[in-house]
Design an enzyme around this catalytic site. Structure first.
Site, PDB file in Angstrom:
ATOM      1  N   SER B 127     -29.665  25.719 -41.910  1.00 53.13           N
ATOM      2  CA  SER B 127     -28.809  25.239 -40.815  1.00 53.13           C
ATOM      3  C   SER B 127     -27.930  26.341 -40.248  1.00 53.13           C
ATOM      4  O   SER B 127     -27.518  27.254 -40.965  1.00 53.13           O
ATOM      5  CB  SER B 127     -27.896  24.119 -41.318  1.00 53.13           C
ATOM      6  OG  SER B 127     -28.651  22.996 -41.652  1.00 53.13           O
ATOM      7  N   GLU B 242     -37.928  17.881 -49.828  1.00 51.01           N
ATOM      8  CA  GLU B 242     -36.566  17.403 -50.059  1.00 51.01           C
ATOM      9  C   GLU B 242     -36.679  16.163 -50.908  1.00 51.01           C
ATOM     10  O   GLU B 242     -37.380  15.226 -50.566  1.00 51.01           O
ATOM     11  CB  GLU B 242     -35.846  17.104 -48.732  1.00 51.01           C
ATOM     12  CG  GLU B 242     -35.063  18.283 -48.243  1.00 51.01           C
ATOM     13  CD  GLU B 242     -33.992  17.926 -47.212  1.00 51.01           C
ATOM     14  OE1 GLU B 242     -34.372  17.564 -46.097  1.00 51.01           O
ATOM     15  OE2 GLU B 242     -32.803  18.039 -47.544  1.00 51.01           O
TER      16      GLU B 242
END
Lengths: 323, 404
Positions: B127, B242
């Protein structure tokens, strides 16, 4: 098709299948908003007979309920909000029953009705089985939100009535019938709610505005995702309810209330947002959206409102301390 | 839906239970260790005995176990008071599968076993300030210089950067092609010169994340995973791994805690739990909580039959987070003036659970995919609705409007 015979034991002419099969049928009836006297006769009258009927009563009615020749219904509401043993004005004495029951499903086509009446003993109520052809029974049809299903008030005037279950045990028996009906109704509601999502999705994929399918706008996507989430959670709770019903588990009251509240909330949401997704066309008589919007509200109150079942849920957690 | 273990699952569960019973670390064993040391000690012990990273191949410390066996192991481990090993979740859950898929054999042998044992901790440098929900819009750039790449830019929301040994990193190597095509994937030594880590203070007062600045950081080309320009594809391997947080209990405010509170505070002259509006709200939350629980049971049943969990699992976070937020908010309301007290010692039984949850959930509704992104995932991948048209499609990244 034998659907009405699903859970009736083979000795009474039924199929002797489990509640899991009946749940599948309920879901599919809900999906097409079927205008049939199924819930009244199968979830309520048949269940009441199975739970409270003596051998003679079962022999009298279960075989024809199984074939579908007979339709039964269940009458406990008398109007003025929620019912309680204290509020019951319907009374029976010496095998004769008098009083008025309101908004009874399929009252005009049923062959018999199971009625909750006040009792001086026990839990304050008793259930009675009354033949609809008795001279003391009259009906008055009533217009409802959902004209695809028939409802009527019933007046009993010294109608011949057989006790179903023990004297003064009617209120408890009624609650057990309602728990069972709640699980099955939850499946029917879920089927309807799934149909609404499917309709909304198909319409949004085909309807273009500002040069693209309205299904590509997040305002619509998130609405449909909300429907999916509510339906998925409702389905999980409905599975648990079906399991509890099928195994007659001690947590049935809690599981039934959980399934009932979840499906009621999901169906209301999906049916109103399905109309919204369709825009103006959804509000027209031509489109099927109205069937589901009407049916969602009928099924939301027919065996007690969301609020009533929320109360039953919390009461069940207090009783069992399971939560 | 099946609520029972199969015969094989029951046998596996019994084995796991027996091992945990005999090997759960005692207080004496852990004496004098800090949280990180305890985590590493427990992880190493598990892996040595074949009870850590069990889904991995044997050569990397695992035992080729199935997904349902992993769930059973998690459930059994949750029943003992073992050290918390969350510090390994990014390395083991995201970096390791990416290395196993994309790294050369030498690197796999060098890194993956150390990830299993917990000797190395990894973080995820994805990110950026301008690349959150739209991750592929990231701007940190890498320029080739001899056998090295020189990295400049900024990453954000990096959990555990300050105690990590290594990081997985996606950067832009070509701004003149459409955004997904100009990315390249590396791994980086977190002690490299030019990396600066600054903790971010959250509204809850805690610091779980960091900003990570790169100033002329040199990474050898040998630390590249996948081809130059293939970074998005490699990233997808990471993102698909994830961890589905299934089988876990989860924290936050639960039905039980609010119901207890409602029995102990008054509305008018009666306990709040006797108030019908309170009961109705509690009932709706119970229905959501039960729905989530039984949905996870359905996922487990599917796993048990060998199915792979799909995007429908986004429901848990989407529903659970906002439910917890609303319940915390309602609990604070029930407490009236006292509700705003945030002091763990103020209430012995419950501490500051409601106030802490109230402050923590806004972050949970954003982290790992915002509520809105989760709803998009359900709409697009489960229901099959079309994507929104994208203004950056097919044009070079350098020409994409940025608003700045």
């Amino acid at each position: 098709m034998g659907w009405t015979a699903t859970v009736i034991p083979e000795e009474f002419g039924g199929l002797g299948l489990s509640y899991l099969e009946l749940a599948v049928i309920a879901e599919e009836l809900g999906r097409c908003a079927a205008p049939v006297p199924f819930g009244s006769s199968v979830y309520l009258a048949t269940e009441a007979l199975l739970l409270g009927g003596n051998q003679e009563q079962k022999e009298a009615w279960l075989p024809t309920l199984a074939t579908g020749e007979a339709i039964g219904t269940f009458a406990y509401a008398e109007g003025g909000g929620q019912s309680s043993p204290k509020s019951l004005a319907t009374k029976a004495s010496g095998g004769k029953l008098s009083g008025r029951k309101v908004v009874v499903p399929d009252a005009e086509i049923a062959q018999f009705v199971i009625v909750a009446a006040a009792s001086d003993s026990g839990d304050g109520a008793s259930l009675y089985l009354v033949d609809m052809s008795d001279a003391g029974v009259s009906t008055e049809s009533v217009q409802t939100l959902d004209p695809s299903r028939s409802h009527a008030h019933i007046d009993f005037s010294s109608a011949s009535a057989q006790l179903l279950g023990g004297e003064g045990q009617g209120w408890g028996l009624l609650q057990r019938v309602l728990d069972r009906a709640a699980v099955l109704t939850a499946w029917e509601q879920l089927g309807g709610s799934e149909a609404c999502l499917e309709m909304a999705k198909n319409y949004a994929m085909g309807r273009y505005a500002f040069g693209r399918a309205i299904a590509s706008y997040q305002a619509i996507k998130h609405k449909l995702a909300d429907m999916y989430v509510k339906n998925t959670l409702a389905r999980s709770n409905a599975y648990y309810g079906a399991w509890a019903l099928n195994t007659d588990a001690a947590e049935l009251p809690l599981a039934a209330a959980t399934a009932r509240v979840g499906s009621t909330q999901a169906y209301y949401f999906s049916s109103k947002e399905n109309i919204q997704t369709h825009g103006g066309m959804g509000y027209t008589w031509e489109f099927d959206c109205q069937f589901y919007y009407r049916r969602s509200k009928l099924l939301a109150v027919n065996i007690g409102s969301e609020g009533l079942w929320q109360e039953r849920l919390i009461a069940a957690t207090e009783q069992s301390n399971v939560a | 839906m099946d609520f029972e273990d199969t015969k094989e699952e029951a046998a596996f569960r019994a084995d796991a239970q027996a091992w945990f019973a005999a090997n759960a670390p005692t207080a004496k064993e852990l004496e004098g260790m800090d949280g990180m040391q305890r985590a590493k000690y427990w992880q190493a012990k598990k892996v040595a005995a074949g009870w850590g990273c069990i889904r991995w191949p044997k050569e990397y410390g695992g035992r080729d176990a199935s997904a349902i066996e992993q769930v059973i192991l998690n459930q059994e481990e949750a029943k003992i008071s073992a050290p918390e090993t969350g510090v390994f979740s990014i390395g083991q859950g995201m970096a390791a599968p990416t290395l196993m898929t994309w790294a050369n054999d030498d690197d796999k042998a060098r890194f993956v076993p150390r990830l299993a044992t917990g000797e190395d901790i990894w973080c995820q440098l994805f990110s950026e300030p301008a690349g959150g929900s739209d991750l592929a819009a990231l701007r940190t750039k890498a320029v080739k210089d001899g056998d090295d790449w020189v990295i400049n830019g900024q990453k954000i929301w990096t959990s555990g950067a300050h105690y990590s040994d290594w990081g997985i990193l996606v950067v832009r190597t070509d701004p003149n092609v459409p955004k997904h095509q100009g990315l390249t994937y590396f791994y980086v030594d977190m002690k490299s010169p030019g990396i600066e880590i600054k903790p971010i203070r959250q509204i809850s007062g805690e610091s779980n994340f960091n900003e990570v600045y790169f100033t002329d950081v040199r990474i050898p080309d040998s630390q590249r995973l996948g081809a130059v320009g293939q970074g998005w594809k490699v990233s997808l391997t990471t993102l698909m791994n994830e961890r589905a947080s299934i089988g876990a209990g989860g924290g936050g405010v639960k039905f039980d805690s609010v119901k207890k509170l409602a029995a102990s505070v008054n509305i008018g002259d009666r306990p709040a739990i006797e108030d019908s509006a309170v009961r109705a709200k509690l009932a709706s939350w119970y229905v959501q909580e039960a729905g989530l629980k039984y949905t996870s049971y359905r996922t487990l049943s599917a796993l048990s039959r060998g199915a792979i969990p799909g995007p429908e699992n986004s429901i848990g976070k989407l529903v659970g987070a906002v439910k917890s937020q609303d319940m915390a908010s309602f609990a604070i309301d029930l407490l009236e003036q006292e509700g705003i007290v945030r002091d763990k010692s103020y209430d012995e039984a419950i501490g500051s659970l409601f106030q802490d949850t109230y402050m923590a959930i806004p972050g949970l509704r954003i982290a790992g995919g915002t509520d809105e992104i989760m709803a998009n995932i359900i709409a697009e991948r489960v229901l099959g609705l079309p994507q929104e048209p994208r203004a950056d499609k097919g044009i070079p990244f350098s020409e994409v409007p940025t608003g700045s």
